[in-house]
Design an enzyme around this catalytic site. Structure first.
Site, short mmCIF file in Angstrom:
data_model
loop_
_atom_site.label_atom_id
_atom_site.label_comp_id
_atom_site.label_asym_id
_atom_site.label_seq_id
_atom_site.Cartn_x
_atom_site.Cartn_y
_atom_site.Cartn_z
N SER A 124 0.93 -1.00 0.14
CA SER A 124 0.05 -0.08 -0.25
C SER A 124 0.88 1.30 -0.01
CB SER A 124 -0.84 0.18 1.30
OG SER A 124 -1.74 1.19 1.30
N HIS A 138 -2.37 7.38 -4.76
CA HIS A 138 -2.57 6.25 -4.09
C HIS A 138 -2.57 5.11 -4.78
CE1 HIS A 138 -5.53 3.29 -2.61
NE2 HIS A 138 -4.86 3.23 -1.50
N ARG A 142 -3.26 -6.39 -3.24
CA ARG A 142 -3.17 -7.28 -2.06
C ARG A 142 -3.84 -8.57 -2.21
NH1 ARG A 142 -6.84 -3.42 -2.19
NH2 ARG A 142 -9.20 -3.81 -2.26
N GLY A 316 -3.49 -6.30 16.77
CA GLY A 316 -1.94 -6.18 16.60
C GLY A 316 -1.68 -5.32 15.38
N ARG A 318 -0.62 -2.24 13.18
CA ARG A 318 0.37 -1.36 13.22
C ARG A 318 0.00 0.09 12.94
NH1 ARG A 318 5.47 0.59 10.99
NH2 ARG A 318 7.15 0.22 12.50
N GLU A 320 0.65 3.05 12.99
CA GLU A 320 1.65 4.15 12.48
C GLU A 320 1.67 3.82 10.92
OE1 GLU A 320 3.19 6.97 13.41
OE2 GLU A 320 2.47 6.64 15.49
N SER A 321 1.44 2.60 10.42
CA SER A 321 1.42 2.14 9.08
C SER A 321 0.06 2.63 8.54
CB SER A 321 1.93 0.71 8.78
OG SER A 321 3.29 0.45 9.07
#
Length: 363
Positions: A124, A138, A142, A316, A318, A320-321
């Site tokens: 991404s 963007h 996936r 879990g 992330r 920030e990502s």
């Protein structure tokens, strides 16, 4: 026909997105060789899996010696950007399963009260250039599997779990602050050319899907000028592709080949535009409009985007990502006149955002 690879699809996708990440980051770094390199940040998910984030953040201007509106003084082409990959597995909780069933209505998912074991691998990216004339972009590619539960001995042996459901998704889209029709045509034509060998209905169908998906309902406008968006591509029937007599990818190998084709088209679709527009002189007025448009970008990502909502529900995750897609700076103005004044460049963009155009004739 090329022979089918003996590697599991999850391994093939993982290898591809690693390669694609390196290719895209290298192309972006070569566009601005004097800028700091992307920060490479590898991470491990406690619940299973890992990833690598490649993130660019503009240097901090603590002493305010750089005029943010002077193109000649800007230290970097990009203001913020990220090209992230993740390869994760685990058990989907009820909230994530509920969201997934709502998002994937064209494909039935197994009923499991205890949760669904899953595997997901994807790339991404979001790139926010500094110059208002250079568009934000963007992209996402996936692969997802729902699998049978495994006991501890099966996990320890490294045995590949039985796949109950699988699909590919992805796409790319362009979000300019100022409309350059030649840029829109180049972006869409490059993507269309990547789609066409895999089926004549793919680009027009996925272009329309993109226009519908990236719509900010409460603003009655699109986030940008589109591209393609697709999801739930597997061997079964697809609600968006009802004509079974028309060529389209159906097998895992065929769909993966299509995904690689559009993934490989990202750099040639976008980087030439960035290289042309990042040197264009701009005014404080144009910077102000860019920040207002970025505010719209934030609204879509936090209110509507399926990936953001699903990510925030996954144990879990992330954070920030997930929130990497948000711009470093944005602006909201109460009842702003920008974009509403006939005959202005801003109004020309808004017109296209409210009435999407077909940028590739004949598609």
């Amino acid at each position: 026909m090329a022979p089918t690879s003996q590697k599991p699809m999850r391994q093939r996708v993982e290898e591809y997105i690693n390669q694609l990440q390196d290719q895209i980051v290298t192309a972006l770094e070569e566009t601005d060789p004097n800028a700091p390199k992307f920060k490479r940040d590898s991470w491990v998910r406690a619940q299973g899996g890992s990833g690598r984030s490649c993130v660019f953040a503009s240097p901090i201007n603590d002493d305010n010696t750089i005029d943010p509106n002077n193109v000649q003084e800007q230290p970097t082409v990009l203001e913020k950007g990220g090209v992230n990959i993740s390869v994760v597995h685990g058990l989907l909780p009820p909230a994530a399963i509920k969201q997934m069933r709502a998002d994937h209505t064209s494909m039935p998912l197994p009923e499991r009260q205890e949760g669904l074991p899953f595997f997901a691998a994807g790339l991404s990216l979001v790139i926010h250039p500094r110059n208002p004339h250079a568009p934000t972009v963007h992209a996402n590619y996936r692969y997802f599997e729902i699998t049978e539960p495994q006991d501890e001995s099966q996990k320890e042996s490294g045995e590949t779990p039985q796949v109950l459901a699988w699909w590919f998704g992805g796409g790319s889209d362009l979000t300019p602050s100022y409309l350059y029709p030649e840029d829109a045509i180049h972006f869409h034509k490059t993507i269309s050319d990547a789609c066409t060998p895999h089926g004549p209905q793919l680009y027009p169908t996925f272009k329309k899907w993109c226009d519908e998906y990236f719509h900010i309902t409460h603003r009655n406008e699109s986030r940008g000028i589109g591209g393609i968006f697709f999801d739930d591509l597997n061997e079964g029937p697809h609600l968006k592709l009802p004509n079974n007599d028309v060529k389209r990818p159906r097998t895992p190998d065929e769909i993966f080949a299509f995904v690689k084709s559009v993934g490989d088209a990202f750099v040639p679709s976008y980087v030439p535009i960035l290289r042309i527009r990042h040197t264009t002189t701009y005014t404080p007025h144009q910077r102000r409009w860019q920040l207002i448009r970025r505010g719209r970008y934030v609204e879509f990502n936090l209110v509507y985007d399926r990936g953001t909502k699903f990510g925030l529900m996954t144990p879990g995750a992330r954070i920030e990502s997930i929130l990497m897609s948000l711009p470093e700076t944005a602006r909201w103005e109460y009842m702003s006149e920008l974009g509403n004044e006939e005959g202005t460049e801003e109004a020309e963009l808004v017109k296209v955002l409210r009435e999407p155009r077909d940028w590739v004739p004949g598609n």
